[in-house]
Design a protein around this motif. Structure first.
Motif, mmCIF file in Angstrom:
data_model
loop_
_atom_site.group_PDB
_atom_site.id
_atom_site.type_symbol
_atom_site.label_atom_id
_atom_site.label_comp_id
_atom_site.label_asym_id
_atom_site.label_seq_id
_atom_site.Cartn_x
_atom_site.Cartn_y
_atom_site.Cartn_z
ATOM 1 N N ALA A 52 22.070 12.694 55.860
ATOM 2 C CA ALA A 52 22.630 11.839 56.899
ATOM 3 C C ALA A 52 21.716 11.851 58.129
ATOM 4 C CB ALA A 52 24.022 12.334 57.271
ATOM 5 N N GLY A 53 21.841 10.801 58.939
ATOM 6 C CA GLY A 53 21.112 10.769 60.207
ATOM 7 C C GLY A 53 20.036 9.696 60.254
ATOM 8 N N LYS A 54 19.680 9.317 61.477
ATOM 9 C CA LYS A 54 18.692 8.257 61.697
ATOM 10 C C LYS A 54 17.275 8.684 61.321
ATOM 11 C CE LYS A 54 21.372 6.247 65.498
ATOM 12 N NZ LYS A 54 21.392 5.901 66.937
ATOM 13 N N LYS A 55 17.078 9.955 61.148
ATOM 14 C CA LYS A 55 15.742 10.459 60.806
ATOM 15 C C LYS A 55 15.288 9.962 59.442
ATOM 16 C CE LYS A 55 13.206 14.860 60.466
ATOM 17 N NZ LYS A 55 13.319 16.334 60.533
ATOM 18 N N TRP A 56 16.264 9.651 58.560
ATOM 19 C CA TRP A 56 15.930 9.241 57.195
ATOM 20 C C TRP A 56 16.603 7.899 56.900
ATOM 21 C CZ3 TRP A 56 12.279 12.408 55.619
ATOM 22 C CH2 TRP A 56 12.275 13.728 56.087
ATOM 23 N N PRO A 57 16.073 6.790 57.423
ATOM 24 C CA PRO A 57 16.714 5.487 57.238
ATOM 25 C C PRO A 57 16.678 5.007 55.788
ATOM 26 C CG PRO A 57 14.560 5.227 58.268
ATOM 27 C CD PRO A 57 14.843 6.706 58.240
ATOM 28 N N PHE A 74 20.666 7.423 47.135
ATOM 29 C CA PHE A 74 22.021 7.777 47.557
ATOM 30 C C PHE A 74 21.930 8.530 48.879
ATOM 31 C CE2 PHE A 74 25.623 10.671 47.903
ATOM 32 C CZ PHE A 74 26.696 9.823 47.618
ATOM 33 N N SER A 75 22.765 8.158 49.847
ATOM 34 C CA SER A 75 22.805 8.838 51.143
ATOM 35 C C SER A 75 24.029 9.734 51.210
ATOM 36 C CB SER A 75 22.851 7.816 52.281
ATOM 37 O OG SER A 75 21.639 7.116 52.376
ATOM 38 N N ARG A 76 23.795 11.026 51.426
ATOM 39 C CA ARG A 76 24.919 11.955 51.522
ATOM 40 C C ARG A 76 25.397 12.048 52.967
ATOM 41 N NH1 ARG A 76 20.467 15.819 50.528
ATOM 42 N NH2 ARG A 76 20.100 17.039 52.418
ATOM 43 N N LYS A 77 26.510 12.744 53.166
ATOM 44 C CA LYS A 77 27.142 12.821 54.485
ATOM 45 C C LYS A 77 26.587 13.959 55.338
ATOM 46 C CE LYS A 77 31.515 11.229 52.456
ATOM 47 N NZ LYS A 77 32.917 11.620 52.159
ATOM 48 N N THR A 78 25.803 14.852 54.734
ATOM 49 C CA THR A 78 25.339 16.045 55.444
ATOM 50 C C THR A 78 23.830 15.984 55.674
ATOM 51 O OG1 THR A 78 25.167 17.182 53.314
ATOM 52 C CG2 THR A 78 27.192 17.485 54.568
ATOM 53 N N GLY A 79 23.343 16.898 56.498
ATOM 54 C CA GLY A 79 21.941 16.908 56.889
ATOM 55 C C GLY A 79 21.025 17.560 55.876
ATOM 56 N N GLY A 80 19.822 17.895 56.358
ATOM 57 C CA GLY A 80 18.833 18.513 55.480
ATOM 58 C C GLY A 80 17.604 17.642 55.354
ATOM 59 N N ALA A 81 17.089 17.536 54.142
ATOM 60 C CA ALA A 81 15.892 16.751 53.863
ATOM 61 C C ALA A 81 16.076 16.057 52.520
ATOM 62 C CB ALA A 81 14.655 17.655 53.851
ATOM 63 N N PRO A 82 15.263 15.032 52.221
ATOM 64 C CA PRO A 82 15.392 14.321 50.946
ATOM 65 C C PRO A 82 15.210 15.251 49.747
ATOM 66 C CG PRO A 82 14.020 13.077 52.461
ATOM 67 C CD PRO A 82 14.238 14.419 53.086
ATOM 68 N N THR A 154 18.174 26.209 47.870
ATOM 69 C CA THR A 154 19.571 26.516 48.168
ATOM 70 C C THR A 154 19.989 25.875 49.493
ATOM 71 O OG1 THR A 154 18.998 28.589 49.284
ATOM 72 C CG2 THR A 154 19.496 28.705 46.920
ATOM 73 N N ALA A 155 21.280 25.682 49.634
ATOM 74 C CA ALA A 155 21.839 25.126 50.873
ATOM 75 C C ALA A 155 23.243 25.681 51.055
ATOM 76 C CB ALA A 155 21.867 23.596 50.821
ATOM 77 N N GLN A 156 23.759 25.511 52.269
ATOM 78 C CA GLN A 156 25.072 26.079 52.559
ATOM 79 C C GLN A 156 25.757 25.283 53.658
ATOM 80 O OE1 GLN A 156 26.598 30.338 54.259
ATOM 81 N NE2 GLN A 156 24.812 30.358 52.958
ATOM 82 N N ARG A 157 27.054 25.091 53.501
ATOM 83 C CA ARG A 157 27.888 24.492 54.540
ATOM 84 C C ARG A 157 29.085 25.399 54.783
ATOM 85 N NH1 ARG A 157 30.035 18.904 52.824
ATOM 86 N NH2 ARG A 157 31.097 19.013 54.846
ATOM 87 N N VAL A 158 29.538 25.425 56.012
ATOM 88 C CA VAL A 158 30.745 26.182 56.355
ATOM 89 C C VAL A 158 31.788 25.194 56.858
ATOM 90 C CG1 VAL A 158 31.733 28.007 57.772
ATOM 91 C CG2 VAL A 158 29.364 28.191 56.977
ATOM 92 N N LEU A 159 32.956 25.207 56.229
ATOM 93 C CA LEU A 159 34.062 24.340 56.630
ATOM 94 C C LEU A 159 35.253 25.220 56.999
ATOM 95 C CD1 LEU A 159 32.862 23.102 53.561
ATOM 96 C CD2 LEU A 159 33.633 21.100 54.815
ATOM 97 N N LEU A 160 36.202 24.635 57.675
ATOM 98 C CA LEU A 160 37.371 25.406 58.101
ATOM 99 C C LEU A 160 38.616 24.956 57.345
ATOM 100 C CD1 LEU A 160 36.885 25.496 61.975
ATOM 101 C CD2 LEU A 160 36.340 27.295 60.327
ATOM 102 N N LYS A 161 39.532 25.886 57.153
ATOM 103 C CA LYS A 161 40.838 25.558 56.615
ATOM 104 C C LYS A 161 41.886 25.872 57.674
ATOM 105 C CE LYS A 161 42.721 28.201 53.424
ATOM 106 N NZ LYS A 161 43.819 29.046 53.922
#
Length: 234
Positions: A52-57, A74-82, A154-161
């Motif tokens: 996600a983000g304008k960095k990768w149109p 495909f464009s995902r909702k989270t950051g990172g790199a292609p 590898t990658a990681q996201r932290v979400l809350l419940k």
């Protein structure tokens, strides 16, 4: 709460479908309907996954160039790199609750995943080291490498419940039988069209099958990954 675990395996799926399933599993863990979930998957169509983000149109030029090479975008909702996805790359998503009362530690969480993956490779007689890999796509400090070449990202996201507990989404992309020179080409194209001068090189990556004589099926690899998680839990 009684532990409720779920294992889902897709040997040939589309990126959009598996990301939807991942979101569904996250919600089930957030609402205590599951304790944890392990999603193992491989695409059936070559796909470049944009963060996600304008960095990768998601430009028309990029779409058309990829289409000419029979790649989807495909464009995902989270950051990172292609990240390239092709048959021959096995992916995992482990969704679980961080232990209650324990302060979240990103390094500990990453090393826990790396430990599981190290067990998986040991089952196959392959030694790996954990470190960043210069000139690799979507580089990170917690890559797994064989003789200095990246075999896992590898990658990681932290979400809350509800209540503030943390839900961890730990992900890994494992190069099993991919042509490393071919899979970096869409990433190089994306970088060029997005005006990023990152030097991505195929030769800094490697595939598992370049290091073992056997050729386990995808189903067997899924079983071995599952076993590595079970071994780690005991």
């Amino acid at each position: 709460m009684v532990s409720k675990n779920k294992l889902i395996r897709y040997q040939a799926t589309e990126v959009a479908d598996v990301f939807n399933k991942e979101d569904e599993l996250i919600k089930l863990v957030q609402t205590d309907q599951l304790s944890q979930a392990l999603l193992l998957w491989q695409v059936k169509s070559p796909t470049l996954v944009l963060p996600a983000g304008k960095k990768w149109p998601e430009s028309e030029e990029l779409k058309q160039s990829l289409e000419r090479s029979n790649w989807k975008l495909f464009s995902r909702k989270t950051g990172g790199a292609p990240v390239p996805q092709v048959p021959g790359i096995v992916n995992l998503s482990h969704i679980y609750l961080w232990p209650a009362g324990q302060a979240y530690d990103i390094k500990k969480a990453y090393l826990s995943l790396c430990s599981v993956l190290t067990t998986f490779f040991k089952q196959l007689g392959v030694d790996v080291d954990v470190h960043a890999t210069a000139n690799s796509y979507c580089d990170g400090d917690y890559n797994l490498n064989i003789n200095g070449q990246k075999v896992v990202g590898t990658a990681q996201r932290v979400l809350l419940k509800k209540g503030g507990e943390k839900v961890i989404l730990a992900q890994a992309c494992i190069l099993i039988d991919a042509n490393v020179e071919e899979i970096v080409q869409p990433v190089q194209l994306c970088n060029r069209l997005s005006n990023h001068d990152t030097d991505i090189r195929g030769e800094v990556h490697t595939s598992l099958f370049d290091h073992i004589k056997e050729r386990p099926t995808v189903d067997t690899l899924f079983q071995q990954l599952t076993q590595a998680f079970l071994d780690h839990a005991t």
